[in-house]
Design an enzyme around this catalytic site. Structure first.
Site, mmCIF file in Angstrom:
data_model
loop_
_atom_site.group_PDB
_atom_site.id
_atom_site.type_symbol
_atom_site.label_atom_id
_atom_site.label_comp_id
_atom_site.label_asym_id
_atom_site.label_seq_id
_atom_site.Cartn_x
_atom_site.Cartn_y
_atom_site.Cartn_z
ATOM 1 N N LYS A 149 81.214 -37.481 -15.476
ATOM 2 C CA LYS A 149 82.024 -36.353 -15.927
ATOM 3 C C LYS A 149 83.460 -36.659 -15.545
ATOM 4 O O LYS A 149 83.811 -36.652 -14.365
ATOM 5 C CB LYS A 149 81.548 -35.077 -15.232
ATOM 6 C CG LYS A 149 82.349 -33.828 -15.546
ATOM 7 C CD LYS A 149 81.801 -32.645 -14.742
ATOM 8 C CE LYS A 149 82.470 -31.335 -15.084
ATOM 9 N NZ LYS A 149 83.899 -31.301 -14.708
ATOM 10 N N THR A 207 82.378 -24.253 -11.691
ATOM 11 C CA THR A 207 82.419 -22.922 -12.289
ATOM 12 C C THR A 207 81.322 -22.027 -11.718
ATOM 13 O O THR A 207 81.470 -20.813 -11.674
ATOM 14 C CB THR A 207 82.259 -23.055 -13.819
ATOM 15 O OG1 THR A 207 83.228 -23.970 -14.294
ATOM 16 C CG2 THR A 207 82.405 -21.723 -14.524
ATOM 17 N N TYR A 218 80.480 -36.752 -10.763
ATOM 18 C CA TYR A 218 81.335 -35.609 -11.108
ATOM 19 C C TYR A 218 82.720 -35.880 -10.537
ATOM 20 O O TYR A 218 82.930 -35.772 -9.332
ATOM 21 C CB TYR A 218 80.706 -34.385 -10.477
ATOM 22 C CG TYR A 218 81.276 -33.026 -10.807
ATOM 23 C CD1 TYR A 218 82.325 -32.831 -11.684
ATOM 24 C CD2 TYR A 218 80.709 -31.903 -10.232
ATOM 25 C CE1 TYR A 218 82.792 -31.568 -11.968
ATOM 26 C CE2 TYR A 218 81.160 -30.629 -10.503
ATOM 27 C CZ TYR A 218 82.208 -30.464 -11.372
ATOM 28 O OH TYR A 218 82.662 -29.198 -11.634
#
Lengths: 306, 306
Positions: free
Chosen positions: B168, B53, B140
């Site tokens: 994540k 993001t 991630y």
């Protein structure tokens, strides 16, 4: 430095994509110069520096500018195309300016993605870039690395932008009638001055005989002679000979299908002492020992190491 | 500069992923500082700068170092995680060193790809990075952007490396029993000290109630309050309340599903004057006008703009 006009004519024939070998985490400039010199000596039609095979996506701006300059320096009279792709438009424009300054003859642009791009994003990228550069631009469609799917409609829209000169399409169907259909369909949507270049080395003989103007070739960047033989046969209309020359390389195409062309080509270059061992940028380790031995065996059995 | 130890404990709770707004082709530092300050004031548990993001993949090394420093400066006492991913291991190590120097509390690492990576390549990346850094590392897993598919076996192998503190994971199944099964399965293969953080904002309430320790949240980076309300309800065992709070945001989750969370969140930030119009890095244009109006309507109808 050569005139930037040396390949302003449409891109045709065999374009060889050299590896950019890494050694000790840096570009191995000596090895790179030698690889490019071999391609020029073999008389490929163009040399494309910093294609996917040349690891453009992994290199810094400074490394890419240096590699472009080395390619032009060692290519002699052979026109050099330079890959300018990057995730961000700003960086693409920087790479284009650097390539132009290095004496590139044309620019190769793939829509790299991290976040998925829309068709409108990709059109905007090509619009922004072709507005800013003075060299011919090749649309580089490489869905295996970019994860972007071009449509014929988007090809056609981008091909109408100024300076777009060629489209590098992915592998064609193995069936020669299906391949010819696909090339015909593309011809109908593309302006006449835009050449079509096939990639996917295993389908190149089929593609050239089906009417593609160019072969954007991974293998030619390391083994130019067998790729040239296929290209010249197809260009002379000897489709059967081109197909037979390609079929002879089937063990190589099987390795490409299994491991991807990059890792296999790097192993070939390392086997032939054109690059130092583990010449790909980490985290790409390249092939394991057993597969490297298999590559070496195929190279020797096909007589490609001479 | 804060102590690098401020989040050396496992990563739990709500981690907010701010946008890195662009204006005039540069990072809009004023807007970024304000966004980060709002997150700290809202009392999110951690702030993850330079996540997907935060457009980490699009920024230069210098921009990323500056953004990391700004995040730490404006986060106050809130620990800051910094995304360090890059296509090349050398560059990941540079980003890690810069993040450490900026005062990051932990590092977030996704295996970015251009050429497809093998499991062995990705393990090697995490091995090289965790050997070189002193901060906790979060694995991630973001297959939508990296196109790399982790297996549970690879999770387990990487989680046994030193300094790996959290994973994540992508969105969980919408069905709460299926989500709980998945989290349970992961618990069985992961060391006890490694936390599991859910992403995919629409599935976060389900994920937290299914036993995830953390929510790595896109929406919380721009609208922290509704994400905090969901998190606190789930953490207190009020699964029905968490689910209801999430269900209330369904129009937002529909927009995320349709356009991706990045473009929608950027449109929200622009609508709320947290970022200037067209704040994403080109070639990402962001939503078209009609979709921007729809986003604005949803924000107002849900009372998210207050």
């Amino acid at each position: 430095m050569k005139s930037a006009n040396s390949a302003a004519e449409p891109l045709r024939g065999l374009s060889a994509f050299p590896l950019t070998p890494i050694a000790d985490h840096r570009v191995d400039e000596t090895a790179y110069a030698r690889i490019v010199g071999r391609l020029a000596a073999a008389r490929v039609d163009t040399i494309t520096a910093l294609g996917s095979t040349g690891s453009y996506a992994y290199l810094t701006r400074a490394e890419r500018a240096r590699v472009a300059a080395l390619a032009v320096e060692h290519a002699g009279a052979t026109p050099v195309v330079v890959g300018i792709g990057a995730l961000r438009t700003e960086h693409v424009l920087e790479h284009a300016a650097d390539a132009e300054a290095a004496g590139a003859a044309a620019l190769l642009l793939a829509p790299m993605t991290y976040q998925a791009l829309t068709a409108d994003d990709v059109y905007g990228l090509f619009d922004d870039v072709t507005s800013a550069v003075s060299l011919p631009v090749i649309l580089y469609d490489n869905p295996g690395t970019t994860h972007f799917a071009f449509t014929e409609e988007l090809y056609a829209a981008i091909a109408r932008l100024p300076r777009v000169t060629s489209i590098k399409i992915p592998a064609l169907p193995a069936d020669s009638a299906a391949a010819a259909d696909r090339v015909q369909r593309l011809r109908q949507v593309l302006p006449a001055h835009v050449t079509i270049g096939v990639s996917g080395d295993a389908s190149a003989a089929t593609g050239l005989s089906a009417g593609c103007d160019a072969w954007y070739s991974v293998i030619a960047g390391t083994l130019p002679e067998p790729a040239l033989a296929i290209t010249r046969a197809a260009q002379a209309g000897r489709a059967d000979e081109a197909a037979a020359l390609s079929a002879r390389l089937a063990p190589l195409w099987e390795l490409f299908a299994e491991h991807g062309s990059l890792r296999v080509t790097a192993a070939i270059a390392e086997h032939l002492d054109l690059a130092r061992p583990y010449c790909l940028p980490l985290p790409i380790k390249g092939l394991g020992d057993a597969d490297r031995r298999r590559v070496a065996r195929v190279v020797e059995e096909l007589g490609l190491g001479r």
